[in-house]
Design an enzyme around this catalytic site. Structure first.
Site, PDB file in Angstrom:
ATOM      1  N   THR A  48       0.832  -0.950   0.063  1.00 41.47           N
ATOM      2  CA  THR A  48       0.178  -0.143   0.192  1.00 41.47           C
ATOM      3  C   THR A  48       0.899   1.243   0.143  1.00 41.47           C
ATOM      4  OG1 THR A  48      -1.839  -0.922   1.441  1.00 41.47           O
ATOM      5  CG2 THR A  48      -1.788   1.598   1.450  1.00 41.47           C
ATOM      6  N   ILE A 207       5.999  -4.542  10.131  1.00 38.31           N
ATOM      7  CA  ILE A 207       6.359  -3.888   8.799  1.00 38.31           C
ATOM      8  C   ILE A 207       5.750  -2.706   8.972  1.00 38.31           C
ATOM      9  CG2 ILE A 207       5.607  -4.261   6.204  1.00 38.31           C
ATOM     10  CD1 ILE A 207       4.821  -7.071   7.099  1.00 38.31           C
TER      11      ILE A 207
END
Length: 296
Positions: A48, A207
């Site tokens: 994303t 992450i």
């Protein structure tokens, strides 16, 4: 027990853009090198934050190939290959594996969404088609489709489904997930503001978006948790909390690209429909970075 893809802080890396909107591969290479030098433990390409939603098919494939080649085995490369079309997700996953990606990141189907049975069928089809590990991505605030704990437990039985990036913001859900799945699946925080809480429940790392700005600090925060030094890890979590929050003051990756530009990187602009930060938000982000001594 499956092999862990990475422990520590991975970066959900931006895709730098030239003034004409094309991908700036030179800057992407510089950014990968800088992250590895500063302790980042894995590179997530075309997620994303990498603006995969506005990439062409060729750009998506080329970015994965570039990241694999440029990283050259120094740290794992995890390729974003998620889609709301199972056939396309399978195709892209196979190509990422052929390009040398170490693992895949797969978000839940978005917009058309699906049932929990559909999630099992979707991710099983992808996992059956490849021979590298898959990280499930749970971010219902963006996709409108999340995993039930029972669904993750079922998917974790597959040899290739190794981990989940958990970004629901629900720490109770994480606790139930760890309780139900145990060692069958690794958990990574998908939110920079929840690293320490998730690590305290057995998470393997994060992450991260904030790793663009504070790579060493994010790596150190996770390492302290892995060393069971949660008191010191908490201090880092709190110290950088305002910055972490401001990196999501508008839709990701708008703020982090602006922050990178402030630091002198050639991050460029986001592709439409993502637009520039408002002046007010730009000044707030600048103030957060200035308070930490990151910029003057």
């Amino acid at each position: 027990m499956k092999n862990t893809i990475f422990t520590g802080a991975a970066i959900a890396i931006i895709t730098p853009m030239n003034a004409d909107g094309s991908i700036n591969y030179d800057e992407l290479g510089r950014l990968i090198d800088d992250q590895i030098e500063k302790g980042t433990d894995a590179i997530v390409i075309c997620g994303t934050t990498g603006e995969s939603a506005t990439m062409t098919d060729d750009e998506h494939r080329d970015c994965i190939k570039f990241a694999v080649k440029h990283t050259a085995g120094r740290v794992p490369v995890i390729a974003g290959a998620g889609s709301n079309d199972t056939r396309y997700a399978v195709e892209l996953s196979k190509e990422a594996e052929a390009a040398g990606a170490d693992a895949l990141l797969h978000v839940t189907p978005y917009y058309n969404k699906t049932t929990q049975n559909g999630l099992i069928a979707h991710f099983t089809a992808i996992a059956d088609a490849v021979n590298i590990p898959i990280i499930l991505y749970n971010v219902p605030s963006r996709t409108g489709c999340g995993f039930d704990v029972a669904t993750v437990k079922e998917l974790a039985k597959h040899r290739n489904i190794a981990a989940i990036k958990e970004a629901s913001g629900n720490i109770s859900y994480v606790a139930k997930l760890v309780s139900a799945c145990g060692d069958d699946i690794d958990v990574y925080s998908g939110n920079d503001d929840m690293v320490v809480p998730i690590m305290s429940l057995g998470g393997k790392g994060v992450i991260s978006v904030a790793s663009h700005i504070i790579p060493k600090e994010m790596h150190d925060m996770v390492q302290l948790c892995l060393d069971n030094n949660f008191a010191e890890a908490m201090k880092l979590q709190i110290r950088y909390l305002e910055l972490i929050n401001d990196l999501f003051i508008e839709v990701n990756p708008i703020p982090v690209k602006e922050a990178m530009n402030m630091l002198g990187w050639k991050a460029g602009k986001c592709r439409l429909p993502l637009c520039d930060l408002t002046p007010e938000h730009r000044e707030k982000l600048r103030a957060s970075m200035n308070n930490l001594g990151l910029i003057k």
